[in-house]
Design a protein around this motif. Structure first.
Motif, PDB file in Angstrom:
ATOM      1  N   MET A   1      33.443   5.523  83.069  1.00  0.00           N
ATOM      2  CA  MET A   1      34.170   4.364  82.550  1.00  0.00           C
ATOM      3  C   MET A   1      35.612   4.405  83.065  1.00  0.00           C
ATOM      4  SD  MET A   1      34.797   3.193  78.587  1.00  0.00           S
ATOM      5  CE  MET A   1      33.033   3.160  78.267  1.00  0.00           C
ATOM      6  N   ASN A   2      36.139   3.246  83.487  1.00  0.00           N
ATOM      7  CA  ASN A   2      37.489   3.166  84.014  1.00  0.00           C
ATOM      8  C   ASN A   2      38.507   2.983  82.889  1.00  0.00           C
ATOM      9  OD1 ASN A   2      36.593   3.314  86.691  1.00  0.00           O
ATOM     10  ND2 ASN A   2      36.201   1.108  86.745  1.00  0.00           N
ATOM     11  N   ILE A   3      39.743   3.420  83.146  1.00  0.00           N
ATOM     12  CA  ILE A   3      40.827   3.207  82.192  1.00  0.00           C
ATOM     13  C   ILE A   3      41.382   1.806  82.383  1.00  0.00           C
ATOM     14  CG2 ILE A   3      43.127   3.938  81.478  1.00  0.00           C
ATOM     15  CD1 ILE A   3      42.443   6.748  82.269  1.00  0.00           C
ATOM     16  N   ASP A   4      41.370   1.018  81.330  1.00  0.00           N
ATOM     17  CA  ASP A   4      41.842  -0.363  81.348  1.00  0.00           C
ATOM     18  C   ASP A   4      43.371  -0.381  81.288  1.00  0.00           C
ATOM     19  OD1 ASP A   4      42.397  -3.019  80.925  1.00  0.00           O
ATOM     20  OD2 ASP A   4      40.841  -3.304  79.412  1.00  0.00           O
ATOM     21  N   THR A   5      44.014  -1.133  82.202  1.00  0.00           N
ATOM     22  CA  THR A   5      45.475  -1.182  82.198  1.00  0.00           C
ATOM     23  C   THR A   5      46.015  -1.877  80.944  1.00  0.00           C
ATOM     24  OG1 THR A   5      45.391  -3.186  83.561  1.00  0.00           O
ATOM     25  CG2 THR A   5      45.726  -1.086  84.702  1.00  0.00           C
ATOM     26  N   ILE A   6      45.232  -2.778  80.352  1.00  0.00           N
ATOM     27  CA  ILE A   6      45.665  -3.412  79.098  1.00  0.00           C
ATOM     28  C   ILE A   6      45.737  -2.362  77.991  1.00  0.00           C
ATOM     29  CG2 ILE A   6      45.022  -5.071  77.305  1.00  0.00           C
ATOM     30  CD1 ILE A   6      43.793  -6.798  79.497  1.00  0.00           C
ATOM     31  N   ALA A   7      44.727  -1.474  77.949  1.00  0.00           N
ATOM     32  CA  ALA A   7      44.741  -0.401  76.955  1.00  0.00           C
ATOM     33  C   ALA A   7      45.941   0.523  77.173  1.00  0.00           C
ATOM     34  CB  ALA A   7      43.438   0.395  77.023  1.00  0.00           C
ATOM     35  N   LEU A   8      46.266   0.807  78.437  1.00  0.00           N
ATOM     36  CA  LEU A   8      47.428   1.638  78.742  1.00  0.00           C
ATOM     37  C   LEU A   8      48.708   0.963  78.274  1.00  0.00           C
ATOM     38  CD1 LEU A   8      46.665   2.907  82.370  1.00  0.00           C
ATOM     39  CD2 LEU A   8      46.440   4.179  80.229  1.00  0.00           C
ATOM     40  N   GLN A   9      48.807  -0.329  78.535  1.00  0.00           N
ATOM     41  CA  GLN A   9      49.979  -1.094  78.126  1.00  0.00           C
ATOM     42  C   GLN A   9      50.163  -1.036  76.610  1.00  0.00           C
ATOM     43  OE1 GLN A   9      49.502  -5.316  78.648  1.00  0.00           O
ATOM     44  NE2 GLN A   9      51.685  -5.681  78.853  1.00  0.00           N
ATOM     45  N   CYS A  10      49.073  -1.191  75.870  1.00  0.00           N
ATOM     46  CA  CYS A  10      49.129  -1.150  74.405  1.00  0.00           C
ATOM     47  C   CYS A  10      49.530   0.241  73.909  1.00  0.00           C
ATOM     48  CB  CYS A  10      47.782  -1.562  73.810  1.00  0.00           C
ATOM     49  SG  CYS A  10      47.337  -3.290  74.103  1.00  0.00           S
ATOM     50  N   PHE A  11      48.963   1.267  74.515  1.00  0.00           N
ATOM     51  CA  PHE A  11      49.286   2.645  74.113  1.00  0.00           C
ATOM     52  C   PHE A  11      50.754   2.948  74.380  1.00  0.00           C
ATOM     53  CE2 PHE A  11      49.652   7.152  75.504  1.00  0.00           C
ATOM     54  CZ  PHE A  11      49.501   7.737  74.251  1.00  0.00           C
ATOM     55  N   ILE A  12      51.258   2.569  75.538  1.00  0.00           N
ATOM     56  CA  ILE A  12      52.669   2.803  75.876  1.00  0.00           C
ATOM     57  C   ILE A  12      53.571   2.086  74.880  1.00  0.00           C
ATOM     58  CG2 ILE A  12      54.468   2.365  77.601  1.00  0.00           C
ATOM     59  CD1 ILE A  12      52.203   2.650  79.736  1.00  0.00           C
ATOM     60  N   ALA A  13      53.219   0.851  74.531  1.00  0.00           N
ATOM     61  CA  ALA A  13      54.034   0.078  73.588  1.00  0.00           C
ATOM     62  C   ALA A  13      54.081   0.745  72.219  1.00  0.00           C
ATOM     63  CB  ALA A  13      53.490  -1.343  73.472  1.00  0.00           C
ATOM     64  N   VAL A  14      52.942   1.228  71.728  1.00  0.00           N
ATOM     65  CA  VAL A  14      52.904   1.909  70.428  1.00  0.00           C
ATOM     66  C   VAL A  14      53.719   3.204  70.483  1.00  0.00           C
ATOM     67  CG1 VAL A  14      51.431   3.098  68.753  1.00  0.00           C
ATOM     68  CG2 VAL A  14      50.711   0.909  69.702  1.00  0.00           C
ATOM     69  N   ALA A  15      53.550   3.963  71.573  1.00  0.00           N
ATOM     70  CA  ALA A  15      54.263   5.232  71.715  1.00  0.00           C
ATOM     71  C   ALA A  15      55.774   5.022  71.760  1.00  0.00           C
ATOM     72  CB  ALA A  15      53.794   5.959  72.972  1.00  0.00           C
TER      73      ALA A  15
ATOM     74  N   SER B   1      55.423   1.740  66.280  1.00  0.00           N
ATOM     75  CA  SER B   1      54.952   0.749  65.312  1.00  0.00           C
ATOM     76  C   SER B   1      53.920  -0.161  65.945  1.00  0.00           C
ATOM     77  CB  SER B   1      56.138  -0.087  64.813  1.00  0.00           C
ATOM     78  OG  SER B   1      55.721  -1.286  64.214  1.00  0.00           O
ATOM     79  N   PHE B   2      52.809  -0.391  65.253  1.00  0.00           N
ATOM     80  CA  PHE B   2      51.819  -1.344  65.742  1.00  0.00           C
ATOM     81  C   PHE B   2      52.394  -2.761  65.719  1.00  0.00           C
ATOM     82  CE2 PHE B   2      49.073   1.888  66.378  1.00  0.00           C
ATOM     83  CZ  PHE B   2      47.716   1.681  66.193  1.00  0.00           C
ATOM     84  N   THR B   3      53.235  -3.047  64.722  1.00  0.00           N
ATOM     85  CA  THR B   3      53.817  -4.392  64.609  1.00  0.00           C
ATOM     86  C   THR B   3      54.709  -4.695  65.798  1.00  0.00           C
ATOM     87  OG1 THR B   3      53.762  -4.268  62.188  1.00  0.00           O
ATOM     88  CG2 THR B   3      55.229  -5.914  63.177  1.00  0.00           C
ATOM     89  N   ARG B   4      55.648  -3.777  66.115  1.00  0.00           N
ATOM     90  CA  ARG B   4      56.556  -4.007  67.240  1.00  0.00           C
ATOM     91  C   ARG B   4      55.817  -3.941  68.570  1.00  0.00           C
ATOM     92  NH1 ARG B   4      59.951  -0.881  63.930  1.00  0.00           N
ATOM     93  NH2 ARG B   4      59.598   1.006  65.145  1.00  0.00           N
TER      94      ARG B   4
ATOM     95  N   SER C   1      45.547  -5.901  65.327  1.00  0.00           N
ATOM     96  CA  SER C   1      44.161  -5.431  65.382  1.00  0.00           C
ATOM     97  C   SER C   1      43.712  -5.210  66.819  1.00  0.00           C
ATOM     98  CB  SER C   1      43.233  -6.437  64.685  1.00  0.00           C
ATOM     99  OG  SER C   1      43.273  -7.700  65.325  1.00  0.00           O
ATOM    100  N   ALA C   2      44.181  -6.080  67.735  1.00  0.00           N
ATOM    101  CA  ALA C   2      43.843  -5.902  69.149  1.00  0.00           C
ATOM    102  C   ALA C   2      44.467  -4.618  69.700  1.00  0.00           C
ATOM    103  CB  ALA C   2      44.305  -7.108  69.964  1.00  0.00           C
ATOM    104  N   ILE C   3      45.714  -4.345  69.281  1.00  0.00           N
ATOM    105  CA  ILE C   3      46.378  -3.111  69.695  1.00  0.00           C
ATOM    106  C   ILE C   3      45.569  -1.909  69.208  1.00  0.00           C
ATOM    107  CG2 ILE C   3      48.441  -1.679  69.421  1.00  0.00           C
ATOM    108  CD1 ILE C   3      49.100  -4.022  71.093  1.00  0.00           C
TER     109      ILE C   3
END
Length: 280
Positions: free
Chosen positions: A1-15, A19-22, A32-34
């Motif tokens: 399975m490949n790593i999705d860049t959208i998932a990476l973007q979400c993880f970086i934003a949370v890190a 905050s999930f909100t920010r 919920s998508a995050i």
């Protein structure tokens, strides 16, 4: 399975926001998508990346993966930018506050110059109000400014908003004595916000250190000279935000990007590049 860049973007934003909100505001997705994207990454890696509680923190595996995530996502964006507009050339005069250059933009501008080597970046740092005055005199094509209210610069393109925090050693704060402040010289948005907050609360203050340099202010705080004010994401890891109950609450700070109306492809490309990287 490949790593999705959208998932990476979400993880970086949370890190980076803690905050999930920010994070949701930054990437333009629902909380919920995050959460789903983070869970997808954890399932792919078979590792827990976040410790979920009142505050989100990275696990040891999450801290390691964050470095990989940033490099993969940056390379993904660089490849798209390089082949989208590879032959742009010209000069862009860009003004920004020194603390933004120190914390956020050094790597971003280096990446831009590597992707667009024929664009000459003329970068100058100054206080926000000075930048805006010089922008009106047409000394800059593009300026990044910070403000207390988005309407302060109505033609600006909002980049992000975040809380301002008091930073320093709380033992320096004595209710019977003036608050020792470490601030940039006037005109400074953070300085104005700090003084207004203290005076509205009836707290006296005194200026103990003044420097237009973010690095200088950080050094003075580390030396225990006084208390400063910084956006939450600019607080160095070895310094602490002071508990909100100790000093009066500060207004949020807002950041906008302003440019002259122009069909200059080099200016427009830098604007899009900076916005995309700062927001993600």
């Amino acid at each position: 399975m490949n790593i999705d860049t959208i998932a990476l973007q979400c993880f970086i934003a949370v890190a980076e926001t803690g905050s999930f909100t920010r994070a949701a505001e930054r990437v333009g997705r629902t909380q919920s998508a995050i959460s789903q994207q983070i869970s997808k990454l954890e399932g792919l890696l078979d590792k827990l990346l976040l410790v979920r509680g009142k505050a989100f923190t990275l696990t040891p595996e999450g801290e390691i993966f964050l470095g990989y995530a940033r490099r993969i996502f940056a390379l993904h964006r660089e490849a798209l930018d390089r082949f989208k507009e590879p032959e742009l050339e010209g000069e862009v005069r860009f003004g920004l506050p020194e603390n933004f250059a120190s914390v956020y933009l050094a790597e971003i501008l280096a990446d831009f110059s590597r992707i667009h080597p024929r664009i000459l970046l003329n970068i100058e740092c100054d206080l926000t109000l000075n930048l805006f005055d010089r922008f009106k005199k047409n000394e800059f094509d593009l300026v990044l400014v910070k403000m207390n209210r988005p309407e302060d610069f109505p033609n600006g393109l909002d980049v992000w908003s975040e809380p301002l925090k008091w930073v320093g050693d709380p033992s320096l704060i004595d209710p019977t004595r003036p608050v020792p402040l470490i601030m940039a010289p006037q005109p400074c948005v953070y300085r104005a916000s700090a003084i207004k907050s203290l005076e509205q609360a009836g707290r006296s203050w005194r200026l103990v250190f003044s420097s237009p340099s973010y690095a200088g202010a950080v050094a003075a705080v580390r030396a225990g000279m006084g208390i400063s004010v910084m956006p939450q994401t600019m607080i160095p890891p070895d310094l602490q935000a002071i508990d909100a109950a100790v000093l009066p609450k500060l207004a949020d700070t807002h950041t906008s990007l302003i440019k002259h109306v122009a069909n200059n492809a080099a200016v427009n490309t830098l604007e899009e590049f900076v916005l995309r990287r700062l927001k993600h």
